[in-house]
Design a protein around this motif. Sequence first.
Motif, PDB file in Angstrom:
ATOM      1  N   PRO A   1     -11.228  -4.732   8.808  1.00  0.00           N
ATOM      2  CA  PRO A   1     -11.459  -2.887   9.019  1.00  0.00           C
ATOM      3  C   PRO A   1      -9.919  -2.226   8.136  1.00  0.00           C
ATOM      4  O   PRO A   1      -8.756  -2.928   8.256  1.00  0.00           O
ATOM      5  CB  PRO A   1     -11.893  -2.438  10.241  1.00  0.00           C
ATOM      6  CG  PRO A   1     -11.645  -4.127  10.864  1.00  0.00           C
ATOM      7  CD  PRO A   1     -11.502  -5.187  10.341  1.00  0.00           C
ATOM      8  N   LEU A   2      -9.943  -1.408   8.610  1.00  0.00           N
ATOM      9  CA  LEU A   2      -8.805  -0.349   7.422  1.00  0.00           C
ATOM     10  C   LEU A   2      -8.724   0.046   9.150  1.00  0.00           C
ATOM     11  O   LEU A   2      -8.965   0.669  10.041  1.00  0.00           O
ATOM     12  CB  LEU A   2      -9.292   0.870   7.218  1.00  0.00           C
ATOM     13  CG  LEU A   2      -7.964   1.622   7.239  1.00  0.00           C
ATOM     14  CD1 LEU A   2      -6.975   0.656   5.985  1.00  0.00           C
ATOM     15  CD2 LEU A   2      -8.315   3.044   6.236  1.00  0.00           C
ATOM     16  N   GLU A   3      -7.462  -0.474   9.734  1.00  0.00           N
ATOM     17  CA  GLU A   3      -6.970   0.096  11.174  1.00  0.00           C
ATOM     18  C   GLU A   3      -4.882   0.815  10.970  1.00  0.00           C
ATOM     19  O   GLU A   3      -3.996   0.230  10.539  1.00  0.00           O
ATOM     20  CB  GLU A   3      -6.725  -1.168  11.885  1.00  0.00           C
ATOM     21  CG  GLU A   3      -8.073  -0.992  12.241  1.00  0.00           C
ATOM     22  CD  GLU A   3      -8.353  -2.499  12.941  1.00  0.00           C
ATOM     23  OE1 GLU A   3      -7.431  -2.294  14.912  1.00  0.00           O
ATOM     24  OE2 GLU A   3      -8.533  -3.388  13.212  1.00  0.00           O
ATOM     25  N   ARG A   4      -5.162   1.349  11.161  1.00  0.00           N
ATOM     26  CA  ARG A   4      -3.462   2.279  11.303  1.00  0.00           C
ATOM     27  C   ARG A   4      -2.452   1.304  11.779  1.00  0.00           C
ATOM     28  O   ARG A   4      -1.632   1.098  10.823  1.00  0.00           O
ATOM     29  CB  ARG A   4      -3.369   3.835  12.240  1.00  0.00           C
ATOM     30  CG  ARG A   4      -3.210   4.755  11.824  1.00  0.00           C
ATOM     31  CD  ARG A   4      -1.801   5.228  12.044  1.00  0.00           C
ATOM     32  NE  ARG A   4      -1.676   7.067  11.685  1.00  0.00           N
ATOM     33  CZ  ARG A   4      -1.859   7.445  12.438  1.00  0.00           C
ATOM     34  NH1 ARG A   4      -2.546   8.334  12.932  1.00  0.00           N
ATOM     35  NH2 ARG A   4      -1.402   8.430  11.747  1.00  0.00           N
ATOM     36  N   GLU A   5      -2.984   0.736  12.855  1.00  0.00           N
ATOM     37  CA  GLU A   5      -1.584  -1.265  13.375  1.00  0.00           C
ATOM     38  C   GLU A   5      -1.144  -1.705  12.056  1.00  0.00           C
ATOM     39  O   GLU A   5       0.216  -1.667  12.644  1.00  0.00           O
ATOM     40  CB  GLU A   5      -2.133  -1.269  14.552  1.00  0.00           C
ATOM     41  CG  GLU A   5      -1.760  -1.744  15.280  1.00  0.00           C
ATOM     42  CD  GLU A   5      -3.097  -2.406  16.129  1.00  0.00           C
ATOM     43  OE1 GLU A   5      -3.665  -2.535  16.195  1.00  0.00           O
ATOM     44  OE2 GLU A   5      -1.627  -3.348  16.969  1.00  0.00           O
ATOM     45  N   ILE A   6      -2.203  -1.866  12.013  1.00  0.00           N
ATOM     46  CA  ILE A   6      -2.145  -2.272  10.811  1.00  0.00           C
ATOM     47  C   ILE A   6      -1.135  -2.296   9.447  1.00  0.00           C
ATOM     48  O   ILE A   6       0.059  -2.881   8.992  1.00  0.00           O
ATOM     49  CB  ILE A   6      -3.425  -3.662  10.232  1.00  0.00           C
ATOM     50  CG1 ILE A   6      -4.381  -4.141  10.953  1.00  0.00           C
ATOM     51  CG2 ILE A   6      -3.039  -4.093   9.029  1.00  0.00           C
ATOM     52  CD1 ILE A   6      -5.651  -4.531  11.106  1.00  0.00           C
ATOM     53  N   GLY A   7      -1.629  -0.770   8.943  1.00  0.00           N
ATOM     54  CA  GLY A   7      -1.209  -0.226   8.266  1.00  0.00           C
ATOM     55  C   GLY A   7       0.752  -0.603   7.715  1.00  0.00           C
ATOM     56  O   GLY A   7       1.480  -1.175   7.612  1.00  0.00           O
ATOM     57  N   HIS A   8       0.536  -0.225   9.898  1.00  0.00           N
ATOM     58  CA  HIS A   8       2.115   0.362  10.453  1.00  0.00           C
ATOM     59  C   HIS A   8       3.020  -0.722   9.957  1.00  0.00           C
ATOM     60  O   HIS A   8       4.519  -0.886   9.541  1.00  0.00           O
ATOM     61  CB  HIS A   8       1.876   1.030  11.356  1.00  0.00           C
ATOM     62  CG  HIS A   8       2.087   2.522  11.019  1.00  0.00           C
ATOM     63  ND1 HIS A   8       3.847   3.121  11.264  1.00  0.00           N
ATOM     64  CD2 HIS A   8       1.410   3.727  11.233  1.00  0.00           C
ATOM     65  CE1 HIS A   8       3.237   4.450  11.295  1.00  0.00           C
ATOM     66  NE2 HIS A   8       1.391   5.023  11.063  1.00  0.00           N
ATOM     67  N   GLY A   9       2.375  -1.517  10.803  1.00  0.00           N
ATOM     68  CA  GLY A   9       3.665  -3.276  11.068  1.00  0.00           C
ATOM     69  C   GLY A   9       3.416  -3.554   9.663  1.00  0.00           C
ATOM     70  O   GLY A   9       4.553  -4.992   9.013  1.00  0.00           O
ATOM     71  N   ILE A  10       2.719  -3.834   8.829  1.00  0.00           N
ATOM     72  CA  ILE A  10       3.095  -4.329   7.386  1.00  0.00           C
ATOM     73  C   ILE A  10       4.002  -3.565   7.049  1.00  0.00           C
ATOM     74  O   ILE A  10       4.535  -4.197   6.112  1.00  0.00           O
ATOM     75  CB  ILE A  10       1.146  -4.222   6.409  1.00  0.00           C
ATOM     76  CG1 ILE A  10       0.434  -5.738   7.375  1.00  0.00           C
ATOM     77  CG2 ILE A  10       1.725  -4.570   5.125  1.00  0.00           C
ATOM     78  CD1 ILE A  10      -0.730  -5.916   6.875  1.00  0.00           C
ATOM     79  N   ALA A  11       4.122  -2.091   6.970  1.00  0.00           N
ATOM     80  CA  ALA A  11       4.886  -0.842   5.898  1.00  0.00           C
ATOM     81  C   ALA A  11       6.493  -1.626   6.923  1.00  0.00           C
ATOM     82  O   ALA A  11       7.671  -1.829   6.043  1.00  0.00           O
ATOM     83  CB  ALA A  11       4.430   0.519   6.795  1.00  0.00           C
ATOM     84  N   GLN A  12       6.243  -2.162   7.915  1.00  0.00           N
ATOM     85  CA  GLN A  12       7.414  -2.354   8.239  1.00  0.00           C
ATOM     86  C   GLN A  12       7.742  -4.015   8.270  1.00  0.00           C
ATOM     87  O   GLN A  12       8.678  -4.761   9.031  1.00  0.00           O
ATOM     88  CB  GLN A  12       7.413  -2.045  10.076  1.00  0.00           C
ATOM     89  CG  GLN A  12       7.759  -0.500  10.446  1.00  0.00           C
ATOM     90  CD  GLN A  12       6.942  -0.839  11.739  1.00  0.00           C
ATOM     91  OE1 GLN A  12       6.600  -2.013  12.564  1.00  0.00           O
ATOM     92  NE2 GLN A  12       7.072   0.145  12.108  1.00  0.00           N
ATOM     93  N   GLY A  13       7.296  -5.117   7.717  1.00  0.00           N
ATOM     94  CA  GLY A  13       6.888  -6.771   6.842  1.00  0.00           C
ATOM     95  C   GLY A  13       7.128  -7.084   8.203  1.00  0.00           C
ATOM     96  O   GLY A  13       7.643  -8.165   7.636  1.00  0.00           O
ATOM     97  N   LYS A  14       5.830  -6.953   9.403  1.00  0.00           N
ATOM     98  CA  LYS A  14       5.277  -7.623   9.816  1.00  0.00           C
ATOM     99  C   LYS A  14       4.142  -8.426   9.245  1.00  0.00           C
ATOM    100  O   LYS A  14       3.482  -7.662   8.158  1.00  0.00           O
ATOM    101  CB  LYS A  14       4.625  -6.899  11.121  1.00  0.00           C
ATOM    102  CG  LYS A  14       6.138  -6.384  11.716  1.00  0.00           C
ATOM    103  CD  LYS A  14       5.710  -6.156  13.186  1.00  0.00           C
ATOM    104  CE  LYS A  14       6.213  -5.244  14.187  1.00  0.00           C
ATOM    105  NZ  LYS A  14       5.632  -4.229  15.146  1.00  0.00           N
ATOM    106  N   SER A  15       3.724  -9.454   9.200  1.00  0.00           N
ATOM    107  CA  SER A  15       2.889 -10.088   9.125  1.00  0.00           C
ATOM    108  C   SER A  15       1.642  -9.598   9.874  1.00  0.00           C
ATOM    109  O   SER A  15       1.450  -9.444  11.057  1.00  0.00           O
ATOM    110  CB  SER A  15       2.972 -11.508   8.945  1.00  0.00           C
ATOM    111  OG  SER A  15       2.353 -12.673  10.721  1.00  0.00           O
ATOM    112  N   LEU A  16       0.539 -10.009   9.192  1.00  0.00           N
ATOM    113  CA  LEU A  16      -0.968  -9.988   9.989  1.00  0.00           C
ATOM    114  C   LEU A  16      -0.698 -10.691  11.321  1.00  0.00           C
ATOM    115  O   LEU A  16      -1.360  -9.942  12.232  1.00  0.00           O
ATOM    116  CB  LEU A  16      -1.709  -9.897   8.847  1.00  0.00           C
ATOM    117  CG  LEU A  16      -3.209  -9.497   9.681  1.00  0.00           C
ATOM    118  CD1 LEU A  16      -3.337  -8.554   9.506  1.00  0.00           C
ATOM    119  CD2 LEU A  16      -3.956 -10.247   8.311  1.00  0.00           C
TER     120      LEU A  16
END
Lengths: 118, 289
Positions: free
Chosen positions: B246-261
């Motif tokens: 699902p689209l989740e803010r938390e995921i999008g944010h983290g990925i933008a910072q280079g964090k893995s899922l």
Amino acid sequence: MIIAVSSTDGKFNTEFSPRFGRCNFFIIMDTDSGEWESKPNPAADARGGAGPQAVQFLSDAGVKASITGRYGPNAFTTLKTAGIRAYIADAGTPEELLDRFKAGTLEEVNAATGREMH
Amino acid sequence: MKIAIASGKGGTGKTTIATAFAQALSKERKSVSLLDCDVEGPNSHIFIQPELDQFEDVNMLIPSVDAEACTGCGKCAEVCQFHAIVVIGGQTLVFPEMCHGCGSCTLICPEKAITEIPNRLGILEGGLSQEGIRFGHGILDIGEPMAVPVISKLKKWRDLMDAEVVLIDSPPGASCPVVESLRGADYIILVTEPTPFGLHDLRQAYKVTQELEIPAGVIINRAGIGDTGVEQYCEEMGLQILMQIPLEREIGHGIAQGKSLLDIKPEYENRFLQLHLQITEALSIVDRS
Ligand code: SF4
Ligand code: SF4
């Protein structure tokens, strides 16, 4: 002297084509006699390397100067090797461009002016 | 088992999924390798953080003409299907970026005027991640259009293909480099979004998997943003939907910072192990049929 202008529809008195390697026609003109003919560009549908192929065609036709909108790097290198001078224009019909060429008011380029189109 | 992760266009989350999948499997102590075949813009390493300590250039042999020996006969230009060599005004010109390195011109030259010289297309880089993922990617040199040789060399490089599970992050689209990346895979995961655009791209990508006759399944990323078109299509085609993220803010944010899922959402680890089982199961059915 034989010169060539890139063209979309192969006519003498309609707007020229600014594209070099992939234009549909070249208007090949003799600056001395004023005679002209339209020849389809065999490189128009080339999958790659249209520029050099078009130059090859012009060279075989005895062309010594080329007029178009812009030249990619490969087309330009090939023109130089073939000893064909490269001129550019923004607008005009082959008829007008011929006059401007004769009057010496066309811009000659000494480096590629556009990106190569693959 | 070789699993490729593909999508019809960029930005669908393909890399997010490939890297999370690799991490989940390696945490399970499986031997995993990840090959990032998106040689025009590889970015899996950002999430995997491998220690890159292996490097190798990818070269292609291109012709070099000895002007003294060349008679300008034009045979080389005639034989080249790619118009990468041109004979004009008695001189022979080579256009390296159009050359496919086939060697035909060298063979045909009656004067033996052509020798072959290496032209660099890109570089392979590889190394281990902290979790023990064997990682490798190719980077195409700027201005080099020839991606396929870089990908095919990456797929034969060192011991990358020997891992128990080989994950291949394919470039987006449906062009030659994509086909080269997918070739030889046992299974293809198609990543898409549940929108009309996503559906359009999914159809293209699915066509490629069908042409290659490789079984495929779908992961829907950013589930909940669009419509049910993708789901309906999958049902019609008998394409298994393997996972929905699902689209989740938390995921999008983290990925933008280079964090893995998996760093953002550790609970996904289990879902990816589940995914591996689903694929194993799907492949055993294919084998039996
Ligand atoms: S085939 Fe050989 S000799 Fe003939 S033009 Fe090409 S390089 Fe020169
Ligand atoms: S190696 Fe092949 S593609 Fe390259 S110039 Fe020679 S014939 Fe053309």
